[in-house]
Enzyme design. Structure first.
Site, PDB file in Angstrom:
ATOM      1  N   PRO A  90       0.824  -1.222   0.000  1.00 26.99           N
ATOM      2  CG  PRO A  90      -0.744  -1.545   1.688  1.00 26.99           C
ATOM      3  CD  PRO A  90       0.562  -2.072   1.160  1.00 26.99           C
ATOM      4  CD  GLU A 117      -1.209  -7.260  10.861  1.00 21.93           C
ATOM      5  OE1 GLU A 117      -0.530  -8.284  11.044  1.00 21.93           O
ATOM      6  OE2 GLU A 117      -2.417  -7.286  10.621  1.00 21.93           O
ATOM      7  NE  ARG A 155      -5.577  -6.861 -21.330  1.00 22.82           N
ATOM      8  CZ  ARG A 155      -5.737  -5.828 -22.145  1.00 22.82           C
ATOM      9  NH1 ARG A 155      -4.924  -4.797 -22.065  1.00 22.82           N
ATOM     10  NH2 ARG A 155      -6.691  -5.818 -23.032  1.00 22.82           N
ATOM     11  CG  ASP A 170      -8.180  -2.233 -24.258  1.00 25.22           C
ATOM     12  OD1 ASP A 170      -9.004  -2.480 -25.154  1.00 25.22           O
ATOM     13  OD2 ASP A 170      -7.431  -3.063 -23.762  1.00 25.22           O
TER      14      ASP A 170
HETATM   15  C1  J9Q Z   1       0.210  -6.162   0.263  1.00 24.26           C
HETATM   16  N1  J9Q Z   1      -3.204  -3.923   0.904  1.00 24.26           N
HETATM   17  O1  J9Q Z   1      -2.847  -2.772  -1.489  1.00 24.26           O
HETATM   18  C2  J9Q Z   1      -2.918  -2.045  -2.631  1.00 24.26           C
HETATM   19  N2  J9Q Z   1      -1.943  -2.402  -3.436  1.00 24.26           N
HETATM   20  C3  J9Q Z   1      -1.232  -3.360  -2.817  1.00 24.26           C
HETATM   21  C4  J9Q Z   1      -1.796  -3.585  -1.579  1.00 24.26           C
HETATM   22  C5  J9Q Z   1      -1.365  -4.529  -0.528  1.00 24.26           C
HETATM   23  C6  J9Q Z   1      -2.081  -4.667   0.673  1.00 24.26           C
HETATM   24  C7  J9Q Z   1      -1.631  -5.555   1.654  1.00 24.26           C
HETATM   25  C8  J9Q Z   1      -0.490  -6.294   1.431  1.00 24.26           C
HETATM   26  C9  J9Q Z   1      -0.222  -5.287  -0.735  1.00 24.26           C
END
Ligand code: J9Q
Length: 242
Positions: A90, A117, A155, A170
């Site tokens: 994230p 976590e 793709r 697209d």
């Molecule tokens: C590993 N939420 O969230 C958005 N892109 C990747 C992630 C993510 C997450 C939790 C663990 C990646």
């Protein structure tokens, strides 16, 4: 292209990659996707992949050793270095079509999926070449994010898409949202297909589609409109119609 995925739940990739476009790309010999279990690179008999966070706090943190050792082992298998090593997190930079296109140029790609976590920061600092987020929502782990990246990258590899599934039409390819699509029947429950689409006038149809793309991008994704390549006339037209 060979894609190696380091994760804690490699089984998660089996079904998605045996039904999607990835399956067809693999059958055509254009791509090989291999999911590895980080736990296989632990040394203790319990296969401990995570541990408590230094400094305290809730949850567990993925240990660095099995991740580094998995990456190094796979790097030796494939005999290549200097490849993109993408950590799904994230905290990463927001994933875009541009990033997918960039990754699709490489012969090898490694993806690391965190879980729990978090993952020891030394992986981000000293192993990953890139940190990517697929969006601002909470996932249980990086596996689903990795699937998204793999699908969008595969793709774009030449030969993966058939000729009637072209890349350029697209959504996002030209920075605008796609125009509305219709198929038979011409009238469904009293809802008619826009008559212009049945007119056979290809010039009028193209113009209608362009206007639809502009209007819905303005309404739904004004952020995209700022970056899109529009004529002055089109920008003026949008202002007049929204
Ligand atoms: C590993 N939420 O969230 C958005 N892109 C990747 C992630 C993510 C997450 C939790 C663990 C990646």
């Amino acid at each position: 292209m060979r894609i190696d995925i380091l994760c804690l739940f490699p089984e998660m990739f089996v079904s998605p990659f045996s039904h999607s476009i990835v399956k067809r790309a693999e059958e055509r010999g254009l791509v090989q996707v291999v999911a590895h279990n980080i736990r296989d690179y632990t040394h203790d008999r319990h296969g401990t992949a995570d541990d408590y966070p230094y400094g305290g706090g809730a949850g567990m943190v993925l240990k660095p050793e099995p991740v580094f050792e998995a990456a190094e082992h796979i790097g030796q298998l494939t005999g290549v270095d200097n490849i993109p090593v993408v950590l799904l997190t994230p905290q990463g930079r927001p994933f875009t079509q541009r990033i997918a296109a960039g990754l699709s140029e490489y012969a090898n790609l490694m993806l690391i999926c965190g879980h729990y976590e978090g993952i020891d920061e030394r992986v981000a600092e000293n192993l990953a070449t890139d940190e990517i987020s697929i969006g601002d929502y909470v996932l249980t782990g990086g596996e689903l994010a990795a699937m998204v990246v793999v699908d969008s990258v595969v793709r774009l590899i030449p030969g993966v898409l058939g000729s009637d599934e072209s890349v350029t039409d697209d959504s996002h390819a030209d920075g605008l949202l796609e125009y509305p699509q219709y198929t038979r029947p011409e009238r469904y429950r009293g809802w008619d297909v826009p008559p212009i689409l049945l007119s056979g006038n290809h010039g009028e149809i193209a113009a209608w589609r362009r206007r639809q793309s502009l209007l819905r991008t303005a309404a739904r994704r004004p952020d995209l409109l700022e970056k899109a390549t529009l004529t002055d006339k089109e920008r003026a037209w949008i202002s007049d119609n929204s």
